[in-house]
Structure formats: structure tokens, C-alpha cells
Design an enzyme around this catalytic site. Structure first.
Site, mmCIF file in Angstrom:
data_model
loop_
_atom_site.group_PDB
_atom_site.id
_atom_site.type_symbol
_atom_site.label_atom_id
_atom_site.label_comp_id
_atom_site.label_asym_id
_atom_site.label_seq_id
_atom_site.Cartn_x
_atom_site.Cartn_y
_atom_site.Cartn_z
ATOM 1 N N ARG A 128 -2.847 -18.007 2.723
ATOM 2 C CA ARG A 128 -3.828 -18.500 1.742
ATOM 3 C C ARG A 128 -3.146 -19.032 0.490
ATOM 4 O O ARG A 128 -3.499 -20.107 -0.003
ATOM 5 C CB ARG A 128 -4.801 -17.376 1.346
ATOM 6 C CG ARG A 128 -5.569 -16.846 2.532
ATOM 7 C CD ARG A 128 -6.716 -15.960 2.098
ATOM 8 N NE ARG A 128 -7.115 -15.071 3.178
ATOM 9 C CZ ARG A 128 -8.339 -14.627 3.379
ATOM 10 N NH1 ARG A 128 -9.308 -14.966 2.578
ATOM 11 N NH2 ARG A 128 -8.612 -13.813 4.376
ATOM 12 N N ASP A 147 -3.873 -13.993 17.559
ATOM 13 C CA ASP A 147 -4.246 -15.412 17.462
ATOM 14 C C ASP A 147 -3.222 -16.399 16.894
ATOM 15 O O ASP A 147 -2.657 -17.232 17.613
ATOM 16 C CB ASP A 147 -5.587 -15.572 16.726
ATOM 17 C CG ASP A 147 -5.707 -14.765 15.421
ATOM 18 O OD1 ASP A 147 -4.696 -14.239 14.968
ATOM 19 O OD2 ASP A 147 -6.819 -14.696 14.864
ATOM 20 N N THR A 199 -2.845 -21.996 9.472
ATOM 21 C CA THR A 199 -3.961 -21.255 10.071
ATOM 22 C C THR A 199 -5.110 -21.037 9.092
ATOM 23 O O THR A 199 -6.175 -20.565 9.466
ATOM 24 C CB THR A 199 -3.476 -19.922 10.669
ATOM 25 O OG1 THR A 199 -4.505 -19.400 11.499
ATOM 26 C CG2 THR A 199 -3.107 -18.916 9.586
HETATM 27 C C1 DMJ Z 1 -8.597 -17.012 8.223
HETATM 28 O O1 DMJ Z 1 -8.080 -16.349 7.120
HETATM 29 C C2 DMJ Z 1 -7.506 -17.579 9.079
HETATM 30 O O2 DMJ Z 1 -8.043 -18.564 9.889
HETATM 31 C C3 DMJ Z 1 -6.828 -16.544 9.937
HETATM 32 O O3 DMJ Z 1 -5.886 -17.099 10.813
HETATM 33 C C4 DMJ Z 1 -7.830 -15.744 10.735
HETATM 34 N N1 DMJ Z 1 -9.094 -15.574 10.167
HETATM 35 C C5 DMJ Z 1 -9.544 -16.079 8.933
HETATM 36 C C6 DMJ Z 1 -10.929 -16.674 8.994
HETATM 37 O O4 DMJ Z 1 -11.766 -16.162 9.933
#
Ligand code: DMJ
Length: 519
Positions: free
Chosen positions: A161, A290, A510
């Protein structure tokens, strides 16, 4: 050592509490001034100039079709609503409680006000042309974002983030302050790698550098999706600073993983950073696993397809996942289950829905030229995830849904019926749209937009809902920072032309922060 450090800190705290309030405050102030001076000294050492990568496609992406333009404007209006309310009621806090109209935070951000929503939202504001709001955010970051705080944060969350958000803001706007802050913060995360194996701790105290793992993780393990989701940002940090330390840390993790035995070719979610052994043999393409798979593929894309080692690891992993985790339900829905100690749990998480987009993104360049197969797999996952939305009362997807005992794409347990403004399903719609231009993806994206606006919008922002099957849902009263970083950005891109952030030149981390391909 950790225990000794903690005990020492406790002793110091006890000593401190013997002093008067004024004395303590004066000491804190002196310490703060010292830190500011030190930072100034460090800041004055300029970073080496590096050529900016080729930044193609930072234009408006304005669609010609008036209907699409109207939809895109609606999404921009939703961003403005989310931002303005955060600005008014939660400014500087990590997130917003849109109903209580005050700041909100969780343990992933530690105990200090780091303005997570500001950093996460910057690039979305930028591409939407909300330049005044972008400047306000920049000003707050410049004046207030300070990492020398006694706060224990999640290494993964801060990386995706904050570092991801700052780097994307830097590349889009060219403003040096974002690069400088990203590098300062990265320096604070480095002590997390001081473990016997070099696999980082899940959490680190930004001030003391002491790290530890989540209490709930199997056998003191670090989490695959956490230590495996650092590569993109760390490669960019080495690129921008000319310092290989970041690159070396993530390559060390990769080499270690490459050497390990994998049960059935699958990567377990847990790895002990002291012993270097796997914890429980659980494998998931959703939570805990994931983005590790996502970053293998994106490492290859970000290197302009030169990092073939990453591509091979991705291909191997995806083959094992297809063999052991992907099944078709009786009703013909393709789903990705979870592997738990030799048994397939026929349940899929909302988080797992990002994989549709990943399969499509990885189709080109796949082994044995199976591009058509992976595009089809992406489409099937998108369809299943759309069904998980369509089979609810609110037309918003639950956190997890089952394919068992006559149940198809529906949540069974009460504590899996919530929707917290997550992006993954919309993310997959957007990738599928970019690769196929099938209008159904825009239609599905619009259904989701309308449902969010109808059921999650409140006068103080946007909130998650606790039960997507109830016609009178209750709110969780949290406006997640990823709603501004990801959900609204992917929706906006879905209704923009493809020349806004083209995938040949940009790779999204991500948290949906675009980073340029390093040609
Ligand atoms: C996000 O912070 C990112 O996409 C992370 O990889 C997984 N989940 C959250 C949102 O659901």
C-alpha cells in the site's frame, strides 16, 4: 534477543513513568527534534539520478461513447465522495469510519496515523484528473508522513500500500517527495529480514526494528503471500536508488523457495523463518497464498520478459494448481478450492477471484503455447465469480462461497456472507475486458458499481456490509483504503480506453498501483 529487547523496553517504560507528565513530554519533544534533524541530514544526501522508464499512456483514456463516458464520470463521482468524506472526517488517520464519521485503523498499520488512505488513493486521484485532491495528499505526505515512529506494522501491507502507492505516485507525477518517502520507508522495513533464513518476519517495529510473526500463523511461520509479495516494489527501489540491497533481499527469498521440496508441486502457505521448513501443508490461491503467484508472473512482465526464472516458477506453480485445486462443480462452474493436508476443500474466497485476471494476463507467453486455454480459464473464473455476486440479494459477492452438498457459489456460514468493498472480482472483469473486449465484462462491472452505490454508499462515505443475502443489511462502518486504491481504479479503467495505462508498459502491483516495465 527479542525477549531481551522487549524486557529492556519495558524497564525503560517503567523508568519513564516515574517522571512527571511535563518531563516526559519534554523528553519526547527532544527525541522528536533529534529524529527530525537526523532525517534532514539523511534527506540532504540526494538519490542518484536515474533515467525515468518510458512512461507511455498517462493520458485521459476518455471514451468516445457518451454512455461509457457517463458511467466513467459516475465512478469518478464515487471516488470524490469517498475522498471528500475521508478528507473531512478521517484526514491523516489510516482509514475512515463513514457512519461514526471518524478515523479508523487496524493492527496492520500499527498504532500510528500514517494516512494509509491518502497514500493508497494518490494514483487513482491522478488518473481520474482529480489534481487538487492529489496536491492536498502530496502536501500531507510532505509535511506529516513520518516513519520514525514506535509502531509495529505489517511488512506486506506497508509494502503493497505505502511503498507501492508512493512509487506509483512518483512515476505518474514525477514529484521527488514520493520517491524519497518510499526509500525512507523501505529502509525501515529492512530489519524484518534479519532472521536465520532471510525470510522476513510478518511484522516489524519501525523504530526498534524488532520483528515477529502473527500469533495465529502455523508454528511461528511467515506467510507465503506476505514474504512472496515484495519483489516488484523492491526491484524498483534498487532501480531508483542504485542500491542492490532491496533486489538481493527478494532474490534470496526466491532462491530459497526454489530449493525447497514442494508437496505435489504446491507451495504451502506457511514457512518458518527460523528453521526454513514449511508449516502446515495448506495451499491457497486466495488468502495467505494469492499474490505470491501473481508476483512471479508480474516479475517476468516487469522485467520486459527477461526474468525467465520467475516465469518458469509461475508456470510450474500454475500447472500444479490446475491439477490439484481447480475443479468444475456439478452445475458446470469452474472453481479454485483450497488444499488442506491432503484434502481439497470445495470453497473459494472472494480474494481468489483475482486469479481470473492473472490467468488472462499470463496467457501470452505460456508454456506449450496454451494461451487460448488460460484465457478460457480466466473467463471461466470471471463467470463463477460473477455468479457468486448474482446469487445474492444485494448483487455483491460474499467473502467465501462453497461448491458442496448441492450448494453452488453461495456462502453457507454466516461469518462468510460479508462484502468489505473488495476489488478482486472487478479486477478480473477489467483484465478480461482488456484482453477480449467482450461487452459482458463492462456490463458486469456496471452491475457491481450500481450495487456498491446503492448498498454501500452512506452520506459519510462508503461502508462494507455484513450480509449480502439480507435485504436490510447492516454496515461494518469501515471504508477500506483498498476501495480507493483498487476497486474504484479498476472500475474507472474498465470504462476507459485501453491507452490509459497500457499493459505493455505498466504492471499493477497487488494493490493496483501501476509500476512501469523496466525495459
Ligand atoms: C488488497 O490489499 C490486495 O489486493 C491484497 O493483495 C489482497 N487483498 C486486498 C483487497 O481485498
Amino acid at each position: 534477543k527479542i525477549r531481551a529487547d522487549h524486557e529492556k523496553a519495558l524497564e525503560e517504560a517503567k523508568e519513564k513513568l516515574k517522571k512527571s507528565r511535563d518531563e516526559i513530554q519534554a523528553e519526547i519533544q527532544t527525541e522528536k527534534n533529534k529524529v527530525v534533524q537526523e532525517l534532514k541530514k539523511k534527506d540532504s544526501k540526494p538519490l542518484p539520478p536515474v533515467p525515468l522508464p518510458n512512461l507511455i499512456g498517462i493520458n485521459s483514456g476518455e471514451p468516445a461513447d457518451p454512455d461509457i463516458r457517463e458511467k466513467r464520470n459516475k465512478i469518478k463521482e464515487m471516488m470524490k465522495h469517498a475522498w471528500d468524506n475521508y478528507r473531512q472526517y478521517g484526514w491523516g488517520h489510516n482509514e475512515l469510519k463513514p457512519i461514526a464519521r471518524k478515523g479508523h485503523s487496524t493492527n496492520i498499520f500499527g498504532n500510528s496515523q500514517m494516512g494509509a488512505t491518502i497514500v493508497d488513493a494518490l494514483d487513482t486521484l491522478y488518473i481520474m484528473g482529480l489534481h487538487d485532491e492529489f496536491r492536498e495528499g502530496q502536501e500531507w505526505i510532505d509535511k506529516n508522513l513520518d516513519f520514525s515512529v514506535n509502531s509495529e506494522v505489517s511488512v506486506f501491507e506497508v509494502n503493497i500500500r505505502f511503498i507501492g502507492g508512493l512509487l506509483a505516485a512518483y512515476y505518474l507525477s514525477g514529484q521527488e517527495v514520493f520517491k524519497i518517502k518510499a526509500v525512507q520507508l523501505a529502509g525501515k522495513l529492512l530489519p524484518a529480514f534479519n532472521t536465520p533464513t532471510g525470510i522476513p518476519w510478518a511484522m516489524v517495529n519501525l523504530k526498534s526494528g524488532v520483528g515477529r510473526n502473527w500469533g495465529w500463523a502455523s508454528a511461528g511461520s511467515s506467510i507465503l503471500a506476505e514474504f512472496g509479495t515484495l519483489h516488484m516494489e523492491f526491484v524498483h527501489l534498487s532501480y531508483l536508488t542504485g542500491d542492490p540491497v532491496y533486489y538481493n533481499k527478494v532474490m534470496h527469498i526466491r532462491k530459497l523457495l526454489q530449493k525447497m521440496d514442494r508437496p505435489n508441486g504446491l507451495y504451502p502457505n506457511y514457512l518458518n523463518p527460523r528453521t526454513g521448513r514449511w508449516g502446515q501443508h495448506h495451499t491457497s490461491v486466495g488468502g495467505l497464498g494469492d499474490s505470491f503467484y501473481e508476483y512471479l508472473l508480474k516479475a517476468w512482465l516487469m522485467s520486459d520478459k527477461m526474468d525467465t526464472e520467475a516465469r518458469k516458477m509461475y508456470d510450474d506453480a500454475i500447472e500444479a494448481i490446475e491439477k490439484h485445486l481447480i475443479r468444475k462443480s456439478n452445475g458446470g462452474l469452474t472453481f479454485i478450492g483450497e488444499w488442506k493436508n491432503g484434502h481439497l476443500e470445495r470453497k473459494m474466497g472472494h480474494l481468489t477471484c483475482f486469479a481470473g485476471g492473472m490467468f488472462a494476463l499470463g496467457a501470452d507467453g505460456s508454456r506449450d503455447d496454451k494461451a487460448g486455454h488460460y484465457l478460457q480459464l480466466g473467463a471461466e473464473i470471471a463467470h463463477t465469480c460473477h455468479e457468486s455476486y448474482d446469487r445474492t440479494t444485494l448483487k455483491l459477492g460474499p467473502e467465501a462461497f462453497k461448491f458442496d452438498g448441492g450448494v453452488e457459489a453461495v456462502a453457507v456460514r454466516q461469518n462468510e456472507k460479508y462484502y468489505i468493498l473488495r476489488p478482486e472480482v472487478i479486477e478480473t472483469y477489467w483484465y478480461m475486458w482488456r484482453f477480449t473486449h467482450d461487452p459482458k465484462y463492462r456490463q458486469w462491472g456496471w452491475e457491481a458499481t450500481q450495487a456498491i452505490d446503492k448498498y454501500c454508499r452512506v452520506s459519510g462515505g462508503f461502508s462494507g456490509v455484513k450480509d449480502v443475502y439480507s435485504s436490510s443489511p447492516t454496515y461494518d462502518d469501515v471504508q477500506q483504503s483498498f476501495f480507493l486504491a483498487e476497486t474504484l481504479k479498476y472500475l474507472y479503467l474498465l470504462f476507459s480506453n485501453d491507452d490509459l495505462l497500457p499493459l505493455d508498459n505498466w504492471v499493477f502491483n497487488t494493490e493496483a498501483h501501476p509500476l512501469p516495465v523496466l525495459h
